[in-house]
Design a protein around this motif. Structure first.
Motif, PDB file in Angstrom:
ATOM      1  N   ASP A   1     -39.309  53.831 -71.937  1.00 27.55           N
ATOM      2  CA  ASP A   1     -39.319  55.280 -72.055  1.00 27.55           C
ATOM      3  C   ASP A   1     -39.812  55.699 -73.432  1.00 27.55           C
ATOM      4  O   ASP A   1     -39.591  55.014 -74.440  1.00 27.55           O
ATOM      5  N   ASP A   2     -40.478  56.833 -73.468  1.00 24.53           N
ATOM      6  CA  ASP A   2     -41.008  57.422 -74.684  1.00 24.53           C
ATOM      7  C   ASP A   2     -40.264  58.730 -74.950  1.00 24.53           C
ATOM      8  O   ASP A   2     -39.688  59.325 -74.041  1.00 24.53           O
ATOM      9  N   LEU A   3     -40.270  59.185 -76.198  1.00 22.06           N
ATOM     10  CA  LEU A   3     -39.498  60.367 -76.587  1.00 22.06           C
ATOM     11  C   LEU A   3     -40.441  61.465 -77.063  1.00 22.06           C
ATOM     12  O   LEU A   3     -41.229  61.268 -77.985  1.00 22.06           O
ATOM     13  N   ALA A   4     -40.355  62.631 -76.398  1.00 23.10           N
ATOM     14  CA  ALA A   4     -41.090  63.814 -76.828  1.00 23.10           C
ATOM     15  C   ALA A   4     -40.154  64.701 -77.635  1.00 23.10           C
ATOM     16  O   ALA A   4     -39.022  64.971 -77.222  1.00 23.10           O
ATOM     17  N   ILE A   5     -40.631  65.148 -78.793  1.00 25.58           N
ATOM     18  CA  ILE A   5     -39.816  65.897 -79.746  1.00 25.58           C
ATOM     19  C   ILE A   5     -40.483  67.240 -80.017  1.00 25.58           C
ATOM     20  O   ILE A   5     -41.595  67.299 -80.553  1.00 25.58           O
TER      21      ILE A   5
ATOM     22  N   VAL B   1     -46.445  77.921 -69.666  1.00 28.18           N
ATOM     23  CA  VAL B   1     -46.086  76.506 -69.634  1.00 28.18           C
ATOM     24  C   VAL B   1     -47.369  75.682 -69.618  1.00 28.18           C
ATOM     25  O   VAL B   1     -48.278  75.954 -68.821  1.00 28.18           O
ATOM     26  N   THR B   2     -47.449  74.691 -70.492  1.00 29.57           N
ATOM     27  CA  THR B   2     -48.565  73.753 -70.526  1.00 29.57           C
ATOM     28  C   THR B   2     -48.103  72.413 -69.970  1.00 29.57           C
ATOM     29  O   THR B   2     -46.985  71.968 -70.272  1.00 29.57           O
ATOM     30  N   VAL B   3     -48.938  71.774 -69.161  1.00 30.85           N
ATOM     31  CA  VAL B   3     -48.623  70.458 -68.598  1.00 30.85           C
ATOM     32  C   VAL B   3     -49.688  69.465 -69.050  1.00 30.85           C
ATOM     33  O   VAL B   3     -50.882  69.670 -68.821  1.00 30.85           O
ATOM     34  N   LEU B   4     -49.233  68.394 -69.721  1.00 29.65           N
ATOM     35  CA  LEU B   4     -50.098  67.287 -70.125  1.00 29.65           C
ATOM     36  C   LEU B   4     -49.782  66.089 -69.240  1.00 29.65           C
ATOM     37  O   LEU B   4     -48.611  65.785 -68.984  1.00 29.65           O
ATOM     38  N   LEU B   5     -50.804  65.389 -68.795  1.00 31.24           N
ATOM     39  CA  LEU B   5     -50.640  64.288 -67.850  1.00 31.24           C
ATOM     40  C   LEU B   5     -50.544  62.941 -68.560  1.00 31.24           C
ATOM     41  O   LEU B   5     -51.179  62.713 -69.594  1.00 31.24           O
ATOM     42  N   GLY B   6     -49.725  62.064 -67.993  1.00 32.84           N
ATOM     43  CA  GLY B   6     -49.621  60.705 -68.492  1.00 32.84           C
ATOM     44  C   GLY B   6     -50.763  59.836 -68.003  1.00 32.84           C
ATOM     45  O   GLY B   6     -51.433  60.149 -67.020  1.00 32.84           O
TER      46      GLY B   6
ATOM     47  N   HIS C   1     -37.548  62.774 -72.442  1.00 27.28           N
ATOM     48  CA  HIS C   1     -38.120  61.429 -72.409  1.00 27.28           C
ATOM     49  C   HIS C   1     -38.871  61.211 -71.108  1.00 27.28           C
ATOM     50  O   HIS C   1     -38.629  61.891 -70.104  1.00 27.28           O
ATOM     51  N   GLY C   2     -39.794  60.245 -71.140  1.00 18.61           N
ATOM     52  CA  GLY C   2     -40.515  59.826 -69.945  1.00 18.61           C
ATOM     53  C   GLY C   2     -41.375  58.633 -70.295  1.00 18.61           C
ATOM     54  O   GLY C   2     -41.672  58.386 -71.471  1.00 18.61           O
ATOM     55  N   ASP C   3     -41.774  57.890 -69.295  1.00 15.38           N
ATOM     56  CA  ASP C   3     -42.667  56.750 -69.520  1.00 15.38           C
ATOM     57  C   ASP C   3     -44.102  57.241 -69.331  1.00 15.38           C
ATOM     58  O   ASP C   3     -44.688  57.113 -68.265  1.00 15.38           O
ATOM     59  N   PHE C   4     -44.651  57.796 -70.394  1.00 16.14           N
ATOM     60  CA  PHE C   4     -45.951  58.455 -70.303  1.00 16.14           C
ATOM     61  C   PHE C   4     -47.104  57.470 -70.147  1.00 16.14           C
ATOM     62  O   PHE C   4     -48.164  57.834 -69.630  1.00 16.14           O
ATOM     63  N   ASP C   5     -46.925  56.220 -70.614  1.00 15.02           N
ATOM     64  CA  ASP C   5     -47.993  55.230 -70.530  1.00 15.02           C
ATOM     65  C   ASP C   5     -47.726  54.142 -69.499  1.00 15.02           C
ATOM     66  O   ASP C   5     -48.503  53.193 -69.377  1.00 15.02           O
TER      67      ASP C   5
ATOM     68  N   ASP D   1     -48.930  59.584 -59.756  1.00 18.92           N
ATOM     69  CA  ASP D   1     -49.770  58.447 -60.130  1.00 18.92           C
ATOM     70  C   ASP D   1     -49.003  57.336 -60.834  1.00 18.92           C
ATOM     71  O   ASP D   1     -49.582  56.351 -61.277  1.00 18.92           O
ATOM     72  N   GLY D   2     -47.678  57.496 -60.956  1.00 22.01           N
ATOM     73  CA  GLY D   2     -46.860  56.470 -61.591  1.00 22.01           C
ATOM     74  C   GLY D   2     -46.669  56.654 -63.076  1.00 22.01           C
ATOM     75  O   GLY D   2     -45.895  55.900 -63.694  1.00 22.01           O
ATOM     76  N   TYR D   3     -47.334  57.637 -63.673  1.00 24.19           N
ATOM     77  CA  TYR D   3     -47.156  57.950 -65.088  1.00 24.19           C
ATOM     78  C   TYR D   3     -46.430  59.281 -65.206  1.00 24.19           C
ATOM     79  O   TYR D   3     -46.774  60.267 -64.520  1.00 24.19           O
ATOM     80  N   ASP D   4     -45.422  59.331 -66.066  1.00 31.80           N
ATOM     81  CA  ASP D   4     -44.730  60.592 -66.281  1.00 31.80           C
ATOM     82  C   ASP D   4     -45.634  61.570 -67.014  1.00 31.80           C
ATOM     83  O   ASP D   4     -46.459  61.185 -67.860  1.00 31.80           O
TER      84      ASP D   4
END
Length: 538
Positions: free
Chosen positions: A109-113, A204-209, A100-104, A177-180
């Motif tokens: 919190d948001d859930l990544a599955i 490993v891939t990293v996507l930014l919030g 989980h993380g607060d992507f926006d 930047d304050g976004y997960d």
């Protein structure tokens, strides 16, 4: 072998234990409805939907004051749920990884599955990840849940068969930047060097919030061909099979630890190793990184065949000083002449320097007065979770040993808890053996299913899933423990989850213990054989 990361500058369908560290994430809960109480996501990755076999499902239980988790308002999500992109297919295993993380950045919190066995077109088991966004009413998909894979526009790389994209997940604010942001393990990614294939090397891939949620803008991909320190990529490393994030150098940005549990070290096959990428205002960078294995000077223990150092990872502030340490599971370690007894290494962080071997610890059953009796194939360290269970300001470490026999039943599983301590005068802070605990389904006060005709059985795998969260809002973290092999009556391997509540000054207790199954009152869906409910918690 190791780079002290601020001193150098460089240019830039299968058996459960076949796939390393699938779904071994941070081990912390999220608050999806923003009410100040953590919530519990429970995966049943082998759940079938009608004739669709092992497509997977994720349940969400919401926390509240007093009693904690409740079935009131609970949700069950599948790839057939309204608003969820894609559809259920055989053996997708939706929920095999969760984080989980607060992507926006909206305060929910948001859930990544993770769906590591998702097929995209004719490419089988390439993998994908769904994101459900939080709101005042909890998780929802009415904004069309995000759905990413390696053929998504802007995502680095290309889908390959059996890559298992999203086999491991973790979140952290890597660019401050304050976004997960979301780190996605692809442990079976094939690489190539000078035209020569390197199979199952991993990446490993990293996507930014962002204000709009996860975005592919600025996405990064990491693999061992890009690193100047430590071994280069090799076939079968499974780099990215475990992930964890924490501020190891106390610089205000999350750093990323990456496990490669099947990498060879010296002459030892599958001994395991990890890399740590440090971050700054520009995000993660290979200009500051570490490499660790059990043969690096100062690391307790030694590399051995099949140890799988880095199979599980968790970051925690065990000293209560704002600088994170890294717990590293070595579940197949031969500690005392017992194959597969298992151990956990802990490396402590420090300001600016980051992780170091100074003060490093090695934990295993039978060490000092650590509760339990270590035996062959206990797999101590296969799962990890971090939370401040006694509310003393220093975080604590829960360690799963999913085939432990200490309950009196072979391979039923157990969980050990080591408590952290803040600095007190001249005493060293960190994890200590004092007050350590062991919990299993025969521990006093722990609920099991004996009344329903099951009880503690071989293969229950108590401790397979671990998650810490303050579900009752009292300030002390609580511990959710999945036993995915639990039988419910005649339903073999249906699975269950125990929730043990923490208390200030005391830590984990059995007082108010809860037992959840898919047949619990008010829970949506119903238990079935081989669902493996509790395999992953998030």
């Amino acid at each position: 072998m190791r780079n002290t990361h601020h001193s150098l500058s460089w240019p830039a369908a299968a058996a459960l234990l076949v796939f390393p560290a699938l779904a071994r994430a941070q081990g912390r809960a999220g608050d999806y409805n923003g009410d100040g109480h953590d919530d519990l996501a429970v995966a049943a990755p082998y759940e079938s939907a009608g004739s669709v076999f092992a497509t997977g499902a994720v349940h969400v239980f919401y926390g509240g004051s007093g009693a904690g988790l409740s079935a009131s308002g609970d949700q069950v999500w599948t790839q057939n749920s309204a608003g969820v992109v894609d559809s259920a297919e055989n053996s997708d295993q939706f929920g095999r990884a969760l984080t989980h993380g607060d992507f926006d950045g909206d305060g929910y919190d948001d859930l990544a599955i993770g769906v590591p066995f998702e097929d995209i077109g004719s490419t089988y088991d390439c993998g994908a990840v769904h994101v459900l966004y939080g709101s005042a009413s909890g998780l929802q998909a009415n904004r069309a849940s995000d759905f990413f894979h390696q053929d998504s526009l802007g995502v680095p790389g290309t889908n390959g068969s059996a890559d298992n994209f999203a086999a491991a997940l973790c979140t952290g604010d890597f660019n401050g930047d304050g976004y997960d942001d979301l780190a996605i393990g692809v442990p079976y990614e094939d690489l190539s060097l000078l035209g020569l294939p390197i199979s199952n090397a991993g990446s490993v891939t990293v996507l930014l919030g962002s204000a709009g949620g996860l975005t592919t803008a600025g996405a990064q991909v990491w693999n061992r061909l890009l690193f100047p320190v430590g071994p280069s990529a090799a076939s079968g490393d499974n780099f990215g099979a475990a992930l964890a994030s924490g501020d190891f150098d106390h610089q205000g940005h999350d750093d990323l630890a990456i496990g490669a549990p099947f990498s060879d070290v010296g002459g030892f096959s599958d001994a395991g190793s990890i890399n740590v990428l440090y971050s700054g205002s520009g995000g993660l960078s290979a200009t500051s990184m570490d490499y660790w294995d059990q043969d690096v000077s100062g690391v307790p223990g030694s590399a051995g065949n099949g140890d799988r150092f880095g199979y599980s990872l968790a970051a925690g502030d065990f000293r209560g000083n704002g600088t994170y340490a890294l717990a590293i599971g070595v579940p197949f370690d031969n500690v005392q002449g017992s194959g597969g007894e298992g151990s956990v290494n802990v490396l402590y962080g420090s300001n600016v320097i980051g992780l170091g071997a100074s003060g490093a610890q090695l934990w295993y059953q039978d060490y000092s007065t650590v509760a339990g009796s270590g035996a062959s194939y206990d797999w101590f360290g296969q799962s990890l979770a971090v939370g401040d269970f006694d509310q003393n300001g220093a975080e604590d470490l829960a360690i799963g040993a999913i085939s432990d026999d200490d309950s009196g039943v072979a391979d039923a599983g157990a969980v050990n808890v080591l408590y952290g301590k803040t600095y007190l005068g001249s005493l060293t802070a960190g994890l200590f053996v004092e007050r350590n605990q062991q919990w299993h389904q025969n521990s006093a006060g722990v609920l099991d299913l004996a009344e329903g005709g099951s009880g503690v059985n071989a293969g229950d795998s108590f401790g397979r899933g671990l998650l810490a969260g303050d579900f009752d809002g009292d300030g002390a973290a609580d511990l959710a423990v999945g036993a995915n092999g639990e039988d419910i009556g005649t339903l073999e391997d249906a699975g269950c989850v125990n929730v043990l509540y923490g208390a200030s000054g005391t830590g984990i207790t059995a007082t108010g213990d809860q037992l959840w199954t898919q047949d619990s009152a008010g829970v949506l869906d119903a238990a079935e054989a081989n669902d493996y409910f509790g395999y992953t918690l998030g």
